[in-house]
Write an enzyme that holds these catalytic residues in place. Structure first.
Site, mmCIF file in Angstrom:
data_model
loop_
_atom_site.group_PDB
_atom_site.id
_atom_site.type_symbol
_atom_site.label_atom_id
_atom_site.label_comp_id
_atom_site.label_asym_id
_atom_site.label_seq_id
_atom_site.Cartn_x
_atom_site.Cartn_y
_atom_site.Cartn_z
ATOM 1 N N ARG A 189 1.639 12.146 -8.634
ATOM 2 C CA ARG A 189 2.145 10.795 -8.319
ATOM 3 C C ARG A 189 3.609 10.659 -8.707
ATOM 4 N NH1 ARG A 189 -2.328 7.509 -7.067
ATOM 5 N NH2 ARG A 189 -4.229 7.899 -8.242
ATOM 6 N N GLU B 184 0.835 -1.210 0.000
ATOM 7 C CA GLU B 184 0.000 0.000 0.000
ATOM 8 C C GLU B 184 0.867 1.257 0.000
ATOM 9 O OE1 GLU B 184 -2.675 1.495 -0.245
ATOM 10 O OE2 GLU B 184 -4.406 0.425 0.565
ATOM 11 N N ASP B 185 0.299 2.369 -0.490
ATOM 12 C CA ASP B 185 1.008 3.642 -0.393
ATOM 13 C C ASP B 185 0.820 4.251 0.996
ATOM 14 O OD1 ASP B 185 -1.694 4.172 -0.798
ATOM 15 O OD2 ASP B 185 -1.386 5.680 -2.354
ATOM 16 N N ASP C 145 -4.816 5.239 5.951
ATOM 17 C CA ASP C 145 -5.384 6.421 6.598
ATOM 18 C C ASP C 145 -6.551 5.982 7.488
ATOM 19 O OD1 ASP C 145 -6.202 8.978 7.256
ATOM 20 O OD2 ASP C 145 -6.968 9.465 5.271
ATOM 21 N N PHE D 28 -2.404 15.991 4.528
ATOM 22 C CA PHE D 28 -2.613 15.375 3.226
ATOM 23 C C PHE D 28 -1.311 15.468 2.450
ATOM 24 C CE2 PHE D 28 -3.996 14.926 -1.135
ATOM 25 C CZ PHE D 28 -4.864 13.853 -1.026
#
Ligand code: IMP
Length: 180
Positions: free
Chosen positions: A164, A98-99, A102, A151
């Protein structure tokens, strides 16, 4: 694109060091076994390529695409399966890549799905963990960095599908959100 960034949180060097550390951990974990590493599109692509090249151990790779953010700043709460894996994972060990974790909703959805499909074990490797955002319980086995409640974009992470391809992780200038 660089001009839109207020500050760098993790530099290219920080990320390279984390990938080396995590790759070694993954290598040690799966010694003598062959897991299926599944990257979560699209955010994990850059991280997956770098971290797995630091793990000298046999594995297969696949991708799954789920969407929860729909391009904005906040999770929609519902997860859609957009593109499925093509590997039969029944009886297999899975390493999800996963990046960022959250709210934890995406991870929970994916772990439940992969276990339903008969995976014998599901472990998680995430570049970033944002525990302050957690809504459902979700823990990762291999974590690059614990991030503050901000964020972030770059190195796979997007704002409205852009940024990205930044080689580092940073925070956008506030005016980017107000003008876009
Ligand atoms: P969760 O389901 O809320 O844990 O969110 C997981 C997904 O939300 C990640 O795979 C990212 O695509 C996206 N996400 C969460 N936080 C951020 C952020 O700070 N920047 C960019 N994307 C994020």
């Amino acid at each position: 694109m660089n001009n839109d960034i207020l500050k760098t949180l993790y530099s290219e060097q920080d990320i390279a060091d984390a990938c080396q550390r995590l790759g070694a951990e993954i290598q040690a974990e799966y010694k003598d076994r062959v897991p299926v590493a599944i990257g979560v599109l699209r955010g994990a692509v850059f991280f997956m390529a770098d971290v797995l090249r630091n793990a000298d151990t046999y594995m297969e790779t696949d991708f799954i695409d789920v969407s929860s953010y729909h391009g904005g700043l906040a999770s929609s709460g519902t997860i859609d399966l957009v593109t499925d894996i093509s590997t039969d994972i029944s009886g297999r060990e899975v390493l999800l890549i996963e990046d960022i974790v959250d709210t934890g909703r995406t991870l929970k959805y994916l772990i439940d799905l992969l276990k339903q499909r008969g995976a014998s074990d599901v472990k998680v490797c995430t570049l970033l963990d944002k525990p302050s955002g957690r809504v459902v319980e979700a823990t990762s086995d291999f974590v690059g960095f614990v991030v503050p409640n901000e964020f972030v974009v770059g190195y796979g992470l997007d704002y409205k599908e852009q940024y990205r391809n930044l080689p580092y992780v940073g925070v956008l200038k506030p005016e980017i959100y107000s003008t876009n």
